[in-house]
Scaffold this motif. Structure first.
Motif, PDB file in Angstrom:
ATOM      1  N   ARG A  79       0.868  -1.167   0.228  1.00 29.30           N
ATOM      2  CA  ARG A  79      -0.003   0.184   0.171  1.00 29.30           C
ATOM      3  C   ARG A  79       0.742   1.243   0.063  1.00 29.30           C
ATOM      4  NH1 ARG A  79      -5.402   0.026   1.394  1.00 29.30           N
ATOM      5  NH2 ARG A  79      -6.141  -1.920   0.807  1.00 29.30           N
ATOM      6  N   LYS A  80       1.896   1.166   0.654  1.00 25.29           N
ATOM      7  CA  LYS A  80       2.889   2.263   0.837  1.00 25.29           C
ATOM      8  C   LYS A  80       3.514   2.561  -0.501  1.00 25.29           C
ATOM      9  CE  LYS A  80       1.691   3.006   4.888  1.00 25.29           C
ATOM     10  NZ  LYS A  80       0.846   4.224   5.073  1.00 25.29           N
ATOM     11  N   PHE A  81       3.870   1.375  -1.218  1.00 28.73           N
ATOM     12  CA  PHE A  81       4.657   1.455  -2.559  1.00 28.73           C
ATOM     13  C   PHE A  81       3.303   2.089  -3.789  1.00 28.73           C
ATOM     14  CE2 PHE A  81       7.062  -2.757  -1.756  1.00 28.73           C
ATOM     15  CZ  PHE A  81       8.138  -1.908  -0.985  1.00 28.73           C
ATOM     16  N   ASP A  82       2.224   2.100  -3.371  1.00 30.17           N
ATOM     17  CA  ASP A  82       1.153   2.597  -4.213  1.00 30.17           C
ATOM     18  C   ASP A  82       1.099   4.128  -3.866  1.00 30.17           C
ATOM     19  OD1 ASP A  82       0.361   0.337  -5.392  1.00 30.17           O
ATOM     20  OD2 ASP A  82      -1.460  -0.119  -3.984  1.00 30.17           O
ATOM     21  N   LEU A  83       1.118   4.358  -2.560  1.00 25.53           N
ATOM     22  CA  LEU A  83       1.324   5.757  -2.393  1.00 25.53           C
ATOM     23  C   LEU A  83       2.232   6.470  -2.826  1.00 25.53           C
ATOM     24  CD1 LEU A  83       0.546   8.343  -0.584  1.00 25.53           C
ATOM     25  CD2 LEU A  83       1.616   7.094   1.481  1.00 25.53           C
ATOM     26  N   MET A  84       3.652   5.961  -2.656  1.00 28.83           N
ATOM     27  CA  MET A  84       4.676   6.542  -3.201  1.00 28.83           C
ATOM     28  C   MET A  84       4.720   6.863  -4.630  1.00 28.83           C
ATOM     29  SD  MET A  84       7.422   4.521  -0.710  1.00 28.83           S
ATOM     30  CE  MET A  84       8.903   5.308  -1.599  1.00 28.83           C
ATOM     31  N   ARG A  85       4.107   5.704  -5.350  1.00 24.85           N
ATOM     32  CA  ARG A  85       4.085   5.997  -6.828  1.00 24.85           C
ATOM     33  C   ARG A  85       3.199   7.365  -7.136  1.00 24.85           C
ATOM     34  NH1 ARG A  85       0.070   4.972  -9.287  1.00 24.85           N
ATOM     35  NH2 ARG A  85      -0.766   3.072  -8.212  1.00 24.85           N
ATOM     36  N   ARG A  86       2.013   7.441  -6.432  1.00 24.31           N
ATOM     37  CA  ARG A  86       1.070   8.663  -6.724  1.00 24.31           C
ATOM     38  C   ARG A  86       2.007   9.794  -6.393  1.00 24.31           C
ATOM     39  NH1 ARG A  86      -4.095   7.464  -3.110  1.00 24.31           N
ATOM     40  NH2 ARG A  86      -4.890   9.543  -4.466  1.00 24.31           N
ATOM     41  N   LEU A  87       2.800   9.731  -5.147  1.00 24.66           N
ATOM     42  CA  LEU A  87       3.380  10.946  -4.707  1.00 24.66           C
ATOM     43  C   LEU A  87       4.834  11.196  -5.551  1.00 24.66           C
ATOM     44  CD1 LEU A  87       3.396  12.618  -2.290  1.00 24.66           C
ATOM     45  CD2 LEU A  87       4.662  10.978  -0.979  1.00 24.66           C
ATOM     46  N   GLY A  88       5.206  10.035  -6.206  1.00 25.71           N
ATOM     47  CA  GLY A  88       6.312  10.338  -7.054  1.00 25.71           C
ATOM     48  C   GLY A  88       7.619  10.233  -6.310  1.00 25.71           C
ATOM     49  N   ALA A  89       7.564   9.572  -5.175  1.00 26.82           N
ATOM     50  CA  ALA A  89       8.673   9.341  -4.287  1.00 26.82           C
ATOM     51  C   ALA A  89       9.179   7.930  -4.678  1.00 26.82           C
ATOM     52  CB  ALA A  89       8.482   9.530  -2.960  1.00 26.82           C
ATOM     53  N   ASP A  90      10.668   7.709  -4.630  1.00 28.78           N
ATOM     54  CA  ASP A  90      11.190   6.457  -5.041  1.00 28.78           C
ATOM     55  C   ASP A  90      12.035   5.789  -3.740  1.00 28.78           C
ATOM     56  OD1 ASP A  90      13.517   8.063  -5.508  1.00 28.78           O
ATOM     57  OD2 ASP A  90      13.656   7.649  -7.575  1.00 28.78           O
ATOM     58  N   LEU A  91      12.284   6.535  -2.819  1.00 29.33           N
ATOM     59  CA  LEU A  91      12.943   6.092  -1.645  1.00 29.33           C
ATOM     60  C   LEU A  91      12.195   5.832  -0.257  1.00 29.33           C
ATOM     61  CD1 LEU A  91      15.941   4.948  -0.752  1.00 29.33           C
ATOM     62  CD2 LEU A  91      16.344   7.533  -0.283  1.00 29.33           C
ATOM     63  N   LEU A  92      11.879   4.798   0.111  1.00 33.58           N
ATOM     64  CA  LEU A  92      11.295   4.586   1.545  1.00 33.58           C
ATOM     65  C   LEU A  92      12.039   4.333   2.606  1.00 33.58           C
ATOM     66  CD1 LEU A  92       8.267   4.058   2.943  1.00 33.58           C
ATOM     67  CD2 LEU A  92       8.651   1.793   2.136  1.00 33.58           C
ATOM     68  N   LEU A  93      11.886   5.064   3.546  1.00 34.43           N
ATOM     69  CA  LEU A  93      12.633   4.643   4.948  1.00 34.43           C
ATOM     70  C   LEU A  93      11.893   3.719   5.607  1.00 34.43           C
ATOM     71  CD1 LEU A  93      15.397   6.047   6.890  1.00 34.43           C
ATOM     72  CD2 LEU A  93      13.370   6.777   8.036  1.00 34.43           C
ATOM     73  N   VAL A  94      12.679   2.685   6.057  1.00 34.69           N
ATOM     74  CA  VAL A  94      12.325   1.680   6.977  1.00 34.69           C
ATOM     75  C   VAL A  94      13.140   1.755   8.501  1.00 34.69           C
ATOM     76  CG1 VAL A  94      12.083  -0.996   7.540  1.00 34.69           C
ATOM     77  CG2 VAL A  94      11.383   0.231   5.383  1.00 34.69           C
ATOM     78  N   CYS A  95      12.491   2.061   9.532  1.00 37.42           N
ATOM     79  CA  CYS A  95      13.405   2.269  10.622  1.00 37.42           C
ATOM     80  C   CYS A  95      13.080   1.036  11.330  1.00 37.42           C
ATOM     81  CB  CYS A  95      12.936   3.579  11.384  1.00 37.42           C
ATOM     82  SG  CYS A  95      11.180   3.696  11.876  1.00 37.42           S
ATOM     83  N   SER A  96      14.184   0.870  12.073  1.00 33.73           N
ATOM     84  CA  SER A  96      14.485  -0.499  13.067  1.00 33.73           C
ATOM     85  C   SER A  96      13.328  -0.999  13.754  1.00 33.73           C
ATOM     86  CB  SER A  96      15.719  -0.661  13.628  1.00 33.73           C
ATOM     87  OG  SER A  96      16.084   0.219  14.472  1.00 33.73           O
ATOM     88  N   ASN A  97      13.009  -2.147  13.889  1.00 34.01           N
ATOM     89  CA  ASN A  97      11.603  -2.310  14.757  1.00 34.01           C
ATOM     90  C   ASN A  97      12.048  -2.021  16.122  1.00 34.01           C
ATOM     91  OD1 ASN A  97       9.490  -3.666  15.623  1.00 34.01           O
ATOM     92  ND2 ASN A  97       9.692  -5.324  13.766  1.00 34.01           N
ATOM     93  N   VAL A  98      10.690  -1.488  16.797  1.00 35.94           N
ATOM     94  CA  VAL A  98      10.929  -1.294  18.226  1.00 35.94           C
ATOM     95  C   VAL A  98       9.783  -2.228  18.925  1.00 35.94           C
ATOM     96  CG1 VAL A  98      11.567   1.241  17.914  1.00 35.94           C
ATOM     97  CG2 VAL A  98       8.998   0.723  18.228  1.00 35.94           C
ATOM     98  N   SER A  99       8.997  -2.976  18.232  1.00 34.23           N
ATOM     99  CA  SER A  99       7.822  -3.580  18.899  1.00 34.23           C
ATOM    100  C   SER A  99       8.491  -4.638  19.745  1.00 34.23           C
ATOM    101  CB  SER A  99       7.183  -4.480  17.791  1.00 34.23           C
ATOM    102  OG  SER A  99       6.358  -5.347  18.010  1.00 34.23           O
ATOM    103  N   PRO A 100       7.867  -5.021  20.751  1.00 30.32           N
ATOM    104  CA  PRO A 100       8.435  -5.968  21.691  1.00 30.32           C
ATOM    105  C   PRO A 100       8.105  -7.576  20.922  1.00 30.32           C
ATOM    106  CG  PRO A 100       6.289  -4.895  22.618  1.00 30.32           C
ATOM    107  CD  PRO A 100       6.805  -4.129  21.344  1.00 30.32           C
ATOM    108  N   LEU A 101       7.401  -7.454  19.870  1.00 29.46           N
ATOM    109  CA  LEU A 101       7.166  -8.856  19.260  1.00 29.46           C
ATOM    110  C   LEU A 101       8.427  -8.965  18.144  1.00 29.46           C
ATOM    111  CD1 LEU A 101       3.565  -8.476  18.356  1.00 29.46           C
ATOM    112  CD2 LEU A 101       4.509  -9.490  20.101  1.00 29.46           C
ATOM    113  N   ALA A 102       9.185  -7.952  17.877  1.00 32.30           N
ATOM    114  CA  ALA A 102      10.279  -8.232  17.015  1.00 32.30           C
ATOM    115  C   ALA A 102      11.044  -9.365  17.429  1.00 32.30           C
ATOM    116  CB  ALA A 102      11.132  -7.087  17.039  1.00 32.30           C
TER     117      ALA A 102
END
Ligand SMILES: O=C(O)c1ccc(O)c(O)c1
Ligand SMILES: [Mg+2]
Length: 585
Positions: A79-102
């Motif tokens: 879904r974020k890739f779809d959004l980024m296509r509409r936005l014209g952005a081609d770099l997505l930041l993934v920040c390291s997981n903070v979830s206790p489930l990680a």
């Protein structure tokens, strides 16, 4: 290098932010998810808006808690890739997981990121993986890089963030081991050294490079050595910046990057000032309450040493301490509340070079009307509006000398420092201005108790004779825009004795309780108590000081440095503030 900024760094709506950063001259932006979610415009419209402003959308960020989960949520990412296509952005930041489930597994994180990178590749998108300093398992930049290396996908790289690296005390030299083309993005911020939880530190106290204590330029140098060729991007979370004017903060961010680049080029500061040429007080006309100022200056031993031939400005001097008294009733009727510090003249080794340097750092050069006979005197505006003049000695020649013979007595020898109260939210801007434009070195910020709040105070010095103190009334510490000029005395005790005898009421009275405590701590001359002199000492020497009452919006301090004392008597500031408040309530 290209310059970018994350939209979180400035205030306002997304469209306000884009306009402000474009006006400040940035090439691109990182769009922060929250700014997009709260924007009423569709992504296509935001894309057009940015393009019209000449801004590229360099990154969309952040995608949180996605890698190394027990189950990878590919649908959310698609879904974020779809959004980024509409936005014209081609770099997505993934920040390291903070979830206790990680799951604590580099292999699992790498597997997930590889899969996401291959999906991203189908959309022409790349993913930059960033270690948050408080990531559940991944909180070191070299561990994030190890995972990226393990995943081994051309559409996956790392994002380095100076805050996350330097806040943990990690050595940034390791950046040089990362191939430059795998550093997809570089986020820059600085911060004051604070002993606190790193997440709170990051979310509230980041600032622009050069405003805090980190060696951000050193980190950038490592990234450049590694071969990084992307933008330098500011990403600052700061409680003051969020409340301040977006255009002004964006401009200050640009100033910090320009200064950082100048530092990388190894350019020495062209014109660090050597001393105070003068301090100028406005609002000194007789209709403006200037009479009491003249009386106080006369009591302190100043004499009228000259007058400007064409302007309502008088030169008052004593030894090497020079004050200009400017009757601003005609041209600045808004200065109705009496004398105020409006300008500082600095002895500069190269006034023209200093102005050019200030201009390169986006400081407004002030227009000046002068007759052909007058010495050229260029000034820039400091962030609080104080005019800063760069002087050689020619300006003194503009003042026709007074006819009275100069006084024998010169109790006071020169201006020791000037203290300026800063407007709320722009304290860091002021520190950056004095550091980069004037080449002064900042000391630590102090928090000083005031009866009604706290005063934040930061001293800056040239390492020689130019010292400034920036103050900020914080949390209610008053609506007291007081500035002060500190004058150096040859023999403070003698000066105090004379002033007490001849001008009772001019000096601020100091409570006896202060001396009970002082005498418990130090073996001091009993004359200090008798004369209301404040005292401090450090390893290098001693400091004696006292204050006059406030006149309009300014007061005077008289100081004597003994030995190599370099401070400002900050321990005594709460006493002084309490007495001043008692006098004004
Ligand atoms: O505070 C955060 O959550 C956050 C998010 C994205 C970043 O790039 C970052 O450095 C911090
Ligand atoms: Mg970051």
């Amino acid at each position: 290098m290209r310059k970018s900024i994350a939209t979180v760094s400035v205030s306002g709506t997304l469209t306000d932010k884009l306009a402000a950063v474009a006006a400040a001259g940035f090439d691109g932006v990182e769009i922060f998810e929250n700014d997009l979610l709260t924007c009423p415009l569709p992504p296509e419209e935001i894309r057009l808006r940015a393009a019209d402003l000449g801004l590229t959308i360099d990154m969309y960020q952040p995608l949180r808690d996605v890698e190394a989960m027990p189950v990878l949520d590919v649908r959310r990412v698609e879904r974020k890739f779809d959004l980024m296509r509409r936005l014209g952005a081609d770099l997505l930041l993934v920040c390291s997981n903070v979830s206790p489930l990680a799951v604590d597994s580099d292999e699992l994180a790498a597997e997930h990121l590889r899969l996401l990178a291959s999906r991203a590749a189908e959309h022409g998108i790349r993913i930059a993986y960033e270690a948050l300093a408080w990531g559940r398992h991944v909180n070191e930049y070299l561990r994030a890089w190890r995972i990226v290396h393990l995943a081994d996908h051309p559409n996956l790289g790392t994002c380095l963030d100076s805050f996350h690296i330097l806040s943990r005390g990690s050595d940034p030299i390791g950046i040089e081991a990362i191939p430059g083309e795998k550093i997809f993005f570089l986020q820059l911020s600085d911060a004051p050294l604070l002993a606190m939880d790193v997440l709170q530190w990051s979310r509230h106290h980041r600032c622009f490079p050069g405003q805090g204590n980190f060696d951000v330029a050193g980190l950038v140098r490592h990234a450049l050595t590694a071969g990084y060729s992307g933008p330098l991007s500011l990403e600052v979370f700061n409680d003051h910046f969020r409340q301040a004017d977006a255009g002004r903060i964006a401009r200050d961010g640009m100033r910090s990057l320009i200064a950082l680049e100048q530092g990388l080029q190894g350019l020495a500061h062209p014109a660090v000032p050597m001393g105070f040429a003068f301090a100028e007080l406005g609002g000194t006309g007789s209709s403006q309450g200037g009479g009491s100022l003249v009386a106080a200056l006369s009591a302190l031993g100043f004499e009228r040493a000259g007058a400007h031939p064409t302007k309502p400005v008088e030169l008052w001097a004593q030894g090497g301490a020079r004050l200009l008294l400017h009757d601003t009733a005609a041209d600045r009727p808004e200065q109705a509340d009496g004398p105020a510090l409006i300008a500082i003249g600095l002895d500069s080794p190269d006034p023209a070079g200093a102005v050019k340097h200030a201009e390169s750092l986006l400081s407004p050069v002030l227009p000046r009307e002068r007759t052909p006979q007058e010495a050229p005197l260029d000034a820039v505006a400091a962030p609080d509006g104080t005019e800063i003049f760069f002087c050689d000695t020619a300006w003194l020649g503009d003042f026709a000398p007074a006819t009275t013979a100069p006084h024998e007595r010169a109790d006071l020898t020169h201006i020791d420092h000037v203290a300026l109260t800063q407007p709320p939210h722009y304290f860091d801007e002021a520190a950056l201005f004095y550091r980069t434009v004037l080449g002064l070195r900042p000391q630590e910020s102090l928090e000083l108790p005031d009866p009604y709040g706290l005063l934040r105070s930061r001293a800056m010095s040239s390492g020689g004779d130019v010292r400034m103190v920036l103050n900020l009334a914080q949390v209610g510490a008053g609506d007291t825009p007081w500035q002060h000029i500190a004058l150096a005395a040859r023999d403070l005790t003698a000066t105090a004795r004379r002033l007490h005898a001849e001008h009772p009421g001019l000096l601020l009275p100091i409570p006896a309780n202060y001396y009970d405590d002082l005498e418990a701590r130090h073996d001091v001359d009993p004359a200090l108590r008798e004369l209301g002199i404040l005292y401090d000492r450090d390893e290098d020497g001693e400091f004696l000081h006292l204050y006059t009452v406030t006149i309009g919006r300014v007061f005077f301090e008289i100081v004597q440095r003994v030995g190599g004392y370099q401070g400002y008597g900050a321990v005594n500031a709460p006493i002084r503030l309490a007495v001043q408040h008692a006098g004004s309530h």
